[in-house]
Motif scaffolding. Structure first.
Motif, PDB file in Angstrom:
ATOM      1  N   LEU A 171      24.822  14.403 -49.946  1.00 14.35           N
ATOM      2  CA  LEU A 171      25.809  14.923 -48.990  1.00 14.35           C
ATOM      3  C   LEU A 171      27.085  14.085 -49.031  1.00 14.35           C
ATOM      4  CD1 LEU A 171      23.478  15.794 -45.977  1.00 14.35           C
ATOM      5  CD2 LEU A 171      24.727  17.415 -47.424  1.00 14.35           C
ATOM      6  N   HIS A 178      18.746  27.579 -39.721  1.00 12.83           N
ATOM      7  CA  HIS A 178      17.545  28.314 -40.140  1.00 12.83           C
ATOM      8  C   HIS A 178      16.261  27.575 -39.746  1.00 12.83           C
ATOM      9  CE1 HIS A 178      17.409  25.691 -43.746  1.00 12.83           C
ATOM     10  NE2 HIS A 178      16.166  26.092 -43.889  1.00 12.83           N
ATOM     11  N   THR A 198      20.151  14.260 -39.066  1.00 16.01           N
ATOM     12  CA  THR A 198      19.757  13.668 -40.351  1.00 16.01           C
ATOM     13  C   THR A 198      20.042  12.156 -40.328  1.00 16.01           C
ATOM     14  OG1 THR A 198      20.411  15.743 -41.404  1.00 16.01           O
ATOM     15  CG2 THR A 198      20.021  13.875 -42.864  1.00 16.01           C
TER      16      THR A 198
HETATM   17  O1  DGI Z   1      15.964  25.747 -46.998  1.00 18.09           O
HETATM   18  P1  DGI Z   1      15.764  24.991 -48.283  1.00 18.09           P
HETATM   19  O2  DGI Z   1      16.886  25.190 -49.236  1.00 18.09           O
HETATM   20  O3  DGI Z   1      14.452  25.243 -48.912  1.00 18.09           O
HETATM   21  O4  DGI Z   1      15.735  23.434 -47.916  1.00 18.09           O
HETATM   22  P2  DGI Z   1      16.329  22.700 -46.633  1.00 18.09           P
HETATM   23  O5  DGI Z   1      16.034  23.458 -45.402  1.00 18.09           O
HETATM   24  O6  DGI Z   1      15.835  21.279 -46.687  1.00 18.09           O
HETATM   25  O7  DGI Z   1      17.846  22.729 -46.891  1.00 18.09           O
HETATM   26  C1  DGI Z   1      18.285  22.005 -48.019  1.00 18.09           C
HETATM   27  C2  DGI Z   1      19.738  21.760 -47.937  1.00 18.09           C
HETATM   28  O8  DGI Z   1      20.069  21.212 -46.680  1.00 18.09           O
HETATM   29  C3  DGI Z   1      20.139  20.737 -48.991  1.00 18.09           C
HETATM   30  O9  DGI Z   1      21.203  21.293 -49.755  1.00 18.09           O
HETATM   31  C4  DGI Z   1      20.598  19.569 -48.202  1.00 18.09           C
HETATM   32  C5  DGI Z   1      20.970  20.206 -46.901  1.00 18.09           C
HETATM   33  N1  DGI Z   1      20.951  19.276 -45.791  1.00 18.09           N
HETATM   34  C6  DGI Z   1      19.975  18.471 -45.348  1.00 18.09           C
HETATM   35  N2  DGI Z   1      20.437  17.714 -44.336  1.00 18.09           N
HETATM   36  C7  DGI Z   1      21.721  18.094 -44.139  1.00 18.09           C
HETATM   37  C8  DGI Z   1      22.039  19.093 -45.062  1.00 18.09           C
HETATM   38  N3  DGI Z   1      23.254  19.683 -45.149  1.00 18.09           N
HETATM   39  C9  DGI Z   1      24.188  19.271 -44.310  1.00 18.09           C
HETATM   40  N4  DGI Z   1      25.389  19.808 -44.370  1.00 18.09           N
HETATM   41  N5  DGI Z   1      23.953  18.280 -43.395  1.00 18.09           N
HETATM   42  C10 DGI Z   1      22.747  17.669 -43.271  1.00 18.09           C
HETATM   43  O10 DGI Z   1      22.576  16.757 -42.452  1.00 18.09           O
END
Ligand code: DGI
Ligand code: FE
Ligand code: FE
Length: 191
Positions: free
Chosen positions: A164, A82, A175
Protein backbone atom coordinates in the motif's frame (compact mmCIF):
# COMPACT_ATOMS: atom_id res chain seq x y z
CA UNK A 1 -22.21 -26.22 2.86
CA UNK A 2 -23.23 -27.32 -0.64
CA UNK A 3 -25.99 -24.74 -0.58
CA UNK A 4 -23.57 -21.97 0.34
CA UNK A 5 -21.16 -23.10 -2.36
CA UNK A 6 -23.92 -23.02 -4.95
CA UNK A 7 -25.06 -19.58 -3.77
CA UNK A 8 -21.53 -18.22 -4.20
CA UNK A 9 -21.19 -19.85 -7.60
CA UNK A 10 -24.35 -18.09 -8.70
CA UNK A 11 -23.34 -14.68 -7.39
CA UNK A 12 -19.64 -14.52 -8.12
CA UNK A 13 -17.85 -14.39 -11.45
CA UNK A 14 -15.84 -17.52 -12.19
CA UNK A 15 -12.50 -16.06 -11.14
CA UNK A 16 -13.86 -14.88 -7.80
CA UNK A 17 -15.61 -18.20 -7.26
CA UNK A 18 -12.36 -20.09 -7.88
CA UNK A 19 -10.75 -17.83 -5.26
CA UNK A 20 -13.64 -18.54 -2.87
CA UNK A 21 -13.13 -22.30 -3.22
CA UNK A 22 -9.38 -21.84 -2.76
CA UNK A 23 -9.96 -19.95 0.49
CA UNK A 24 -12.45 -22.60 1.64
CA UNK A 25 -9.97 -25.45 1.15
CA UNK A 26 -6.97 -23.55 2.45
CA UNK A 27 -8.85 -22.40 5.56
CA UNK A 28 -9.93 -26.02 6.14
CA UNK A 29 -6.33 -27.23 5.92
CA UNK A 30 -5.13 -24.53 8.34
CA UNK A 31 -7.98 -25.39 10.72
CA UNK A 32 -6.76 -29.02 10.74
CA UNK A 33 -3.24 -27.84 11.46
CA UNK A 34 -4.22 -25.49 14.30
CA UNK A 35 -7.07 -27.44 15.87
CA UNK A 36 -9.92 -25.20 14.82
CA UNK A 37 -13.36 -26.36 13.74
CA UNK A 38 -12.87 -27.37 10.12
CA UNK A 39 -16.46 -26.78 9.09
CA UNK A 40 -16.48 -23.27 10.57
CA UNK A 41 -13.32 -22.52 8.60
CA UNK A 42 -14.97 -23.78 5.41
CA UNK A 43 -18.08 -21.68 5.96
CA UNK A 44 -16.05 -18.56 6.73
CA UNK A 45 -13.86 -19.20 3.68
CA UNK A 46 -16.86 -19.71 1.43
CA UNK A 47 -18.60 -16.53 2.58
CA UNK A 48 -15.66 -14.18 3.21
CA UNK A 49 -16.05 -12.40 -0.16
CA UNK A 50 -19.84 -12.76 -0.46
CA UNK A 51 -20.14 -8.95 -0.79
CA UNK A 52 -17.26 -8.62 -3.26
CA UNK A 53 -19.37 -8.88 -6.39
CA UNK A 54 -21.74 -6.06 -5.41
CA UNK A 55 -21.26 -2.58 -6.83
CA UNK A 56 -19.74 0.11 -4.61
CA UNK A 57 -23.10 1.87 -4.70
CA UNK A 58 -24.85 -1.23 -3.41
CA UNK A 59 -22.29 -1.68 -0.61
CA UNK A 60 -22.66 1.95 0.42
CA UNK A 61 -26.43 1.79 0.30
CA UNK A 62 -26.54 -1.38 2.43
CA UNK A 63 -24.33 0.36 5.00
CA UNK A 64 -26.55 3.43 5.08
CA UNK A 65 -29.74 1.42 5.29
CA UNK A 66 -28.43 -0.93 7.97
CA UNK A 67 -26.62 1.81 9.88
CA UNK A 68 -23.23 0.18 9.41
CA UNK A 69 -20.71 3.01 10.03
CA UNK A 70 -18.63 4.11 7.02
CA UNK A 71 -15.20 5.57 7.80
CA UNK A 72 -13.53 8.23 5.64
CA UNK A 73 -11.13 5.70 4.09
CA UNK A 74 -14.02 3.34 3.35
CA UNK A 75 -15.99 6.14 1.75
CA UNK A 76 -13.06 6.78 -0.57
CA UNK A 77 -12.34 3.06 -1.15
CA UNK A 78 -15.75 1.38 -0.89
CA UNK A 79 -14.30 -2.02 -1.85
CA UNK A 80 -13.03 -2.14 1.74
CA UNK A 81 -16.67 -2.34 2.85
CA UNK A 82 -17.04 -5.81 1.31
CA UNK A 83 -15.76 -7.27 4.58
CA UNK A 84 -18.27 -5.51 6.87
CA UNK A 85 -21.12 -5.89 4.38
CA UNK A 86 -20.10 -9.52 3.88
CA UNK A 87 -20.46 -10.20 7.61
CA UNK A 88 -23.85 -8.51 7.53
CA UNK A 89 -25.05 -10.60 4.55
CA UNK A 90 -23.63 -13.80 6.03
CA UNK A 91 -25.84 -13.25 9.05
CA UNK A 92 -28.99 -11.87 7.43
CA UNK A 93 -29.01 -13.62 4.11
CA UNK A 94 -27.13 -16.85 4.73
CA UNK A 95 -28.28 -17.40 8.31
CA UNK A 96 -24.86 -17.65 9.96
CA UNK A 97 -25.14 -17.21 13.71
CA UNK A 98 -21.64 -18.15 14.83
CA UNK A 99 -20.00 -14.86 15.87
CA UNK A 100 -16.49 -16.20 15.28
CA UNK A 101 -17.36 -16.92 11.63
CA UNK A 102 -18.98 -13.48 11.27
CA UNK A 103 -15.91 -11.84 12.85
CA UNK A 104 -13.63 -13.76 10.50
CA UNK A 105 -15.55 -12.36 7.52
CA UNK A 106 -15.56 -8.84 8.99
CA UNK A 107 -11.83 -8.78 9.76
CA UNK A 108 -10.54 -10.58 6.65
CA UNK A 109 -9.22 -7.50 4.83
CA UNK A 110 -7.84 -5.21 7.56
CA UNK A 111 -7.53 -7.54 10.53
CA UNK A 112 -8.27 -6.15 13.98
CA UNK A 113 -7.02 -6.46 17.55
CA UNK A 114 -7.46 -9.69 19.46
CA UNK A 115 -8.21 -11.88 16.47
CA UNK A 116 -9.24 -15.47 17.13
CA UNK A 117 -7.42 -18.39 15.52
CA UNK A 118 -10.27 -18.73 13.01
CA UNK A 119 -10.03 -15.05 12.08
CA UNK A 120 -6.29 -15.35 11.46
CA UNK A 121 -6.86 -18.54 9.46
CA UNK A 122 -9.30 -16.84 7.09
CA UNK A 123 -7.09 -13.76 6.79
CA UNK A 124 -4.11 -15.96 5.88
CA UNK A 125 -6.05 -18.36 3.63
CA UNK A 126 -7.31 -15.36 1.66
CA UNK A 127 -3.71 -14.38 0.95
CA UNK A 128 -2.11 -17.76 0.27
CA UNK A 129 -4.84 -19.80 -1.48
CA UNK A 130 -3.52 -21.58 -4.60
CA UNK A 131 -5.11 -19.13 -7.04
CA UNK A 132 -3.12 -16.16 -5.72
CA UNK A 133 -0.07 -15.39 -7.79
CA UNK A 134 0.95 -11.78 -7.32
CA UNK A 135 1.82 -11.36 -3.66
CA UNK A 136 5.51 -11.06 -2.82
CA UNK A 137 7.18 -13.83 -0.82
CA UNK A 138 4.22 -16.10 -1.51
CA UNK A 139 6.15 -19.39 -1.41
CA UNK A 140 7.70 -18.46 1.91
CA UNK A 141 4.46 -17.22 3.47
CA UNK A 142 2.62 -20.35 2.32
CA UNK A 143 5.13 -22.54 4.09
CA UNK A 144 5.23 -20.32 7.17
CA UNK A 145 1.43 -20.46 7.47
CA UNK A 146 1.63 -24.15 8.32
CA UNK A 147 4.56 -23.68 10.70
CA UNK A 148 3.66 -20.58 12.71
CA UNK A 149 0.26 -18.94 12.26
CA UNK A 150 1.16 -15.70 14.05
CA UNK A 151 4.40 -15.21 12.18
CA UNK A 152 2.63 -15.78 8.87
CA UNK A 153 -0.09 -13.34 9.89
CA UNK A 154 2.44 -10.61 10.75
CA UNK A 155 4.36 -11.21 7.56
CA UNK A 156 1.22 -10.76 5.47
CA UNK A 157 0.29 -7.57 7.31
CA UNK A 158 3.78 -6.23 6.75
CA UNK A 159 3.79 -7.10 3.04
CA UNK A 160 0.31 -5.59 2.61
CA UNK A 161 1.38 -2.31 4.25
CA UNK A 162 4.55 -2.22 2.11
CA UNK A 163 2.42 -2.78 -0.97
CA UNK A 164 0.00 0.00 0.00
CA UNK A 165 2.91 2.36 0.71
CA UNK A 166 4.50 1.56 -2.65
CA UNK A 167 1.28 1.99 -4.61
CA UNK A 168 0.04 5.01 -2.64
CA UNK A 169 -3.11 3.21 -1.50
CA UNK A 170 -4.96 4.73 1.46
CA UNK A 171 -4.20 2.75 4.56
CA UNK A 172 -7.29 1.90 6.55
CA UNK A 173 -6.72 2.97 10.19
CA UNK A 174 -7.85 -0.54 11.13
CA UNK A 175 -5.01 -2.13 9.12
CA UNK A 176 -2.56 0.24 10.84
CA UNK A 177 -4.05 -0.55 14.23
CA UNK A 178 -3.81 -4.30 13.61
CA UNK A 179 -0.17 -3.92 12.63
CA UNK A 180 0.70 -1.76 15.64
CA UNK A 181 -1.03 -4.20 17.92
CA UNK A 182 0.51 -7.39 16.59
CA UNK A 183 4.00 -6.17 15.84
CA UNK A 184 4.31 -5.55 19.58
CA UNK A 185 3.50 -9.19 20.15
CA UNK A 186 -0.27 -8.69 20.43
CA UNK A 187 -2.52 -9.83 23.24
CA UNK A 188 -0.49 -8.33 26.08
CA UNK A 189 -1.03 -4.68 25.16
CA UNK A 190 -3.88 -2.75 26.83
CA UNK A 191 -7.03 -2.35 24.72
O1 DGI B 1 -11.16 -9.56 -1.42
P1 DGI B 1 -9.83 -10.14 -1.81
O2 DGI B 1 -9.26 -9.50 -3.02
O3 DGI B 1 -9.85 -11.61 -1.92
O4 DGI B 1 -8.82 -9.84 -0.60
P2 DGI B 1 -8.92 -8.72 0.52
O5 DGI B 1 -10.29 -8.62 1.05
O6 DGI B 1 -7.83 -9.03 1.52
O7 DGI B 1 -8.57 -7.43 -0.24
C1 DGI B 1 -7.26 -7.37 -0.77
C2 DGI B 1 -6.91 -5.98 -1.10
O8 DGI B 1 -7.17 -5.14 0.00
C3 DGI B 1 -5.42 -5.89 -1.38
O9 DGI B 1 -5.25 -5.27 -2.65
C4 DGI B 1 -4.89 -5.03 -0.29
C5 DGI B 1 -6.12 -4.27 0.11
N1 DGI B 1 -6.04 -3.76 1.46
C6 DGI B 1 -5.81 -4.39 2.62
N2 DGI B 1 -5.74 -3.49 3.62
C7 DGI B 1 -5.98 -2.28 3.06
C8 DGI B 1 -6.18 -2.46 1.68
N3 DGI B 1 -6.42 -1.45 0.82
C9 DGI B 1 -6.45 -0.23 1.31
N4 DGI B 1 -6.67 0.79 0.50
N5 DGI B 1 -6.25 0.02 2.64
C10 DGI B 1 -6.01 -0.96 3.55
O10 DGI B 1 -5.80 -0.70 4.74
FE1 FE C 1 -11.95 -9.91 0.47
FE1 FE D 1 -10.81 -13.00 -0.70
Amino acid sequence: MKKLRRAMEKRQDSKRFEHTLGVEYTAAALAMRYGCDVQDAQIAGLLHDCAKCLTDEKRLSICRKRRIPITAVEKKNPFLLHAKVGAYLAQKKYGIKNQDILNAIRSHTTGRRNMSTLEKIVFIADYIEPGRTHAPNLAEVRQLAFVDLDKAFLRILEDTLDYLNDTGGDIDPMTEETWNYYRGGGNHLPQ
